[in-house]
Design a protein around this motif. Sequence first.
Motif, mmCIF file in Angstrom:
data_model
loop_
_atom_site.group_PDB
_atom_site.id
_atom_site.type_symbol
_atom_site.label_atom_id
_atom_site.label_comp_id
_atom_site.label_asym_id
_atom_site.label_seq_id
_atom_site.Cartn_x
_atom_site.Cartn_y
_atom_site.Cartn_z
ATOM 1 N N PRO A 94 0.589 -1.231 0.057
ATOM 2 C CA PRO A 94 -0.024 -0.196 0.063
ATOM 3 C C PRO A 94 0.891 1.084 -0.137
ATOM 4 O O PRO A 94 2.010 1.351 0.576
ATOM 5 C CB PRO A 94 -0.709 -0.280 1.265
ATOM 6 N N SER A 95 0.318 2.379 -0.659
ATOM 7 C CA SER A 95 1.221 3.605 -0.861
ATOM 8 C C SER A 95 0.182 4.692 -1.226
ATOM 9 O O SER A 95 -0.804 4.517 -1.545
ATOM 10 C CB SER A 95 2.280 3.470 -1.848
ATOM 11 N N LEU A 96 0.587 5.832 -1.002
ATOM 12 C CA LEU A 96 -0.094 6.958 -1.097
ATOM 13 C C LEU A 96 0.598 7.681 -2.726
ATOM 14 O O LEU A 96 1.552 7.716 -2.760
ATOM 15 C CB LEU A 96 0.085 8.304 -0.051
ATOM 16 N N ALA A 97 -0.537 8.255 -3.351
ATOM 17 C CA ALA A 97 -0.052 8.890 -4.547
ATOM 18 C C ALA A 97 0.727 10.346 -3.836
ATOM 19 O O ALA A 97 0.439 11.012 -3.188
ATOM 20 C CB ALA A 97 -1.292 9.632 -5.142
ATOM 21 N N ARG A 98 1.718 10.633 -4.745
ATOM 22 C CA ARG A 98 2.628 11.753 -4.261
ATOM 23 C C ARG A 98 1.846 12.983 -4.365
ATOM 24 O O ARG A 98 0.691 13.238 -5.115
ATOM 25 C CB ARG A 98 3.624 12.038 -5.302
ATOM 26 N N GLY A 99 2.016 13.700 -3.055
ATOM 27 C CA GLY A 99 1.301 15.201 -2.851
ATOM 28 C C GLY A 99 0.156 14.866 -2.123
ATOM 29 O O GLY A 99 -0.659 15.730 -2.048
ATOM 30 N N ASP A 116 -3.556 25.370 -17.165
ATOM 31 C CA ASP A 116 -4.053 24.171 -17.924
ATOM 32 C C ASP A 116 -3.209 23.079 -17.948
ATOM 33 O O ASP A 116 -3.666 21.911 -17.670
ATOM 34 C CB ASP A 116 -4.195 24.538 -19.326
ATOM 35 N N GLN A 117 -1.977 23.081 -17.615
ATOM 36 C CA GLN A 117 -0.884 22.049 -17.655
ATOM 37 C C GLN A 117 -1.133 21.315 -16.307
ATOM 38 O O GLN A 117 -0.814 20.036 -15.973
ATOM 39 C CB GLN A 117 0.424 22.388 -17.775
ATOM 40 N N ALA A 153 -1.882 19.432 -10.386
ATOM 41 C CA ALA A 153 -0.819 18.107 -10.775
ATOM 42 C C ALA A 153 0.588 19.193 -10.587
ATOM 43 O O ALA A 153 1.462 19.158 -11.619
ATOM 44 C CB ALA A 153 -0.881 17.878 -12.064
ATOM 45 N N ASP A 154 0.849 19.618 -9.442
ATOM 46 C CA ASP A 154 1.969 20.544 -9.227
ATOM 47 C C ASP A 154 3.160 19.561 -8.499
ATOM 48 O O ASP A 154 3.010 18.432 -8.207
ATOM 49 C CB ASP A 154 1.777 21.554 -8.293
ATOM 50 N N LYS A 155 4.597 20.112 -8.475
ATOM 51 C CA LYS A 155 5.449 19.504 -7.708
ATOM 52 C C LYS A 155 5.464 19.264 -6.275
ATOM 53 O O LYS A 155 5.494 20.534 -5.815
ATOM 54 C CB LYS A 155 6.983 20.003 -8.370
ATOM 55 N N PRO A 156 5.243 18.353 -5.598
ATOM 56 C CA PRO A 156 5.108 18.245 -4.181
ATOM 57 C C PRO A 156 6.173 18.798 -3.508
ATOM 58 O O PRO A 156 7.564 18.307 -4.041
ATOM 59 C CB PRO A 156 4.718 16.890 -3.862
ATOM 60 N N TYR A 178 0.910 20.802 -1.943
ATOM 61 C CA TYR A 178 0.292 19.231 -2.248
ATOM 62 C C TYR A 178 -0.573 19.441 -3.446
ATOM 63 O O TYR A 178 -0.766 20.290 -4.081
ATOM 64 C CB TYR A 178 -0.509 19.149 -0.915
ATOM 65 N N ARG A 179 -0.599 18.351 -3.583
ATOM 66 C CA ARG A 179 -1.722 18.092 -5.124
ATOM 67 C C ARG A 179 -3.113 17.755 -4.702
ATOM 68 O O ARG A 179 -3.689 18.168 -5.410
ATOM 69 C CB ARG A 179 -1.167 16.665 -5.812
ATOM 70 N N GLU A 180 -3.253 17.374 -3.414
ATOM 71 C CA GLU A 180 -4.869 17.643 -3.042
ATOM 72 C C GLU A 180 -4.620 18.556 -1.703
ATOM 73 O O GLU A 180 -3.950 18.139 -0.858
ATOM 74 C CB GLU A 180 -5.107 16.202 -2.651
ATOM 75 N N PHE A 181 -5.699 19.437 -1.759
ATOM 76 C CA PHE A 181 -5.582 20.389 -0.586
ATOM 77 C C PHE A 181 -6.584 20.994 -0.455
ATOM 78 O O PHE A 181 -7.612 21.050 -1.700
ATOM 79 C CB PHE A 181 -4.333 21.496 -0.642
ATOM 80 N N TYR A 182 -7.320 21.674 0.712
ATOM 81 C CA TYR A 182 -8.394 22.132 0.895
ATOM 82 C C TYR A 182 -8.181 23.854 0.687
ATOM 83 O O TYR A 182 -7.159 24.201 1.092
ATOM 84 C CB TYR A 182 -8.835 22.081 2.351
#
Length: 455
Positions: A4-9, A60-61, A131-134, A139-143
């Motif tokens: 098991p692992s987490l997606a980066r970011g 957009d990227q 889809a940024d560089k963590p 982070y790639r997912e954030f509130y």
Amino acid sequence: MSKPSLARGTRDFGPEIMVKRNFIFDQIKIVYQKFGFLPIETPAIENLSVLMGKYGEEGDQLLFKILNSGDFAKDLKENDLEIGSKEILKKVAEKGLKYDLTVPFARFVVMNRHLLTMPFKRYQIQPVWRADKPQKGRYREFYQCDADVVGTESLICEAEIVAMLYEVFENLHIKNFVIKINNRKILTGITESIDAAGKESDLCVAIDKLDKIGKEKVEIELLEKGFTQKNIENLQTLFNLPHDQKQLFAALKNWLAGSEEGLKGVYELESVWNLVENLGISISKIAFDPSLARGLSYYTGAIFEVKALDVSIGSIAGGGRYDNLTGTFGMPGVSGVGISLGVDRIFDVMQELNLFPEQLSVIGTKILITNFGEKSLPISLEVLSFLRNNGIKAEIYPENSKMKKQFEYADKKNIPFVLVIGEEEIKIQKFNLKNMLSGEQTLLSKEQLIAQLHV
């Protein structure tokens, strides 16, 4: 079997962290509601037609695109690879994860315009994806915690945003911060005043890096972008503006005298300063920052950014005025202004500075009731319900286990009290309350329990 692992970011949040995050959410909600903002939610997934083109080419990227369900490649032809990725994207992906809350909000306003009372004030607290560089604080997912007013051009709204920011960060005990403010019209005025009209975007991208790379490298970048040495000589006023409020506005008016748009921006900026003072708020934490150029794709007036000064981290809030964001969805002329608070960065700031209240560590279960099997269970459950009905956070150990195991459970969960209900306690209708911190034990009736636990 895969590991098991987490997606980066992305991150998991356990109970201890969630308690702190919820504290931040609650403080923000209290302030937003106090200022008359109402809650909404929008879907995590938006059509790419809604998202694309709203954040500039770089944005957009950074959009997370979702492949069409089923055979997403069924419409691709052999020569499509030669056309380029943008054309391929149209055939394989129609939706994406939302990049921010502002563009989906603009779509919401257009789709619900006949149901909304204008000006409409909304707040929204939801995750977004990039889809940024963590890295630290990114982070790639954030509130995001957004508050926006649409349907009015009144500068009172800008002043109230400043007031909200003050109150939110005071409530979170973040004392040392600065609210940086600029105005897009001033940036336009600068390009006109240095004889570089039409190069506003290139100028803004370069001077936005002023804090990171310094004045000399900004000037080199400007030359590379086609600015002349004369343009850069005319730009020197930007790097030597006075800090005193009155002198600052006087210098800006003098420098931008030949630009109607620039002078309008200075007037708006000065008005916000005055309105903030009229609200009884000190302007000591507000600073004009001419290099602030975030949100170039849709901001048209004021631009905000908040920095915490005691930590090395990016901005913890940002926002601005947008005059025609809804126009891209067929509803032109609706002005709005808003702010977005980055909960993840605020959390990092508070954690690093040890600003979370100590009592947050004990907001879980307050008392554990023991379970010694069928004879005592009915009374244990009766007492459990009695405690809960009186506002006490209580739980029962789910299995008939040895007392040592039940006490270890309470200890690991930091439950401060354990109530022992055995045959002897049932006979006398008094129950043994153990303080897990001091070790003290007391025989109490149900009524005495309530009094003790409410202290």
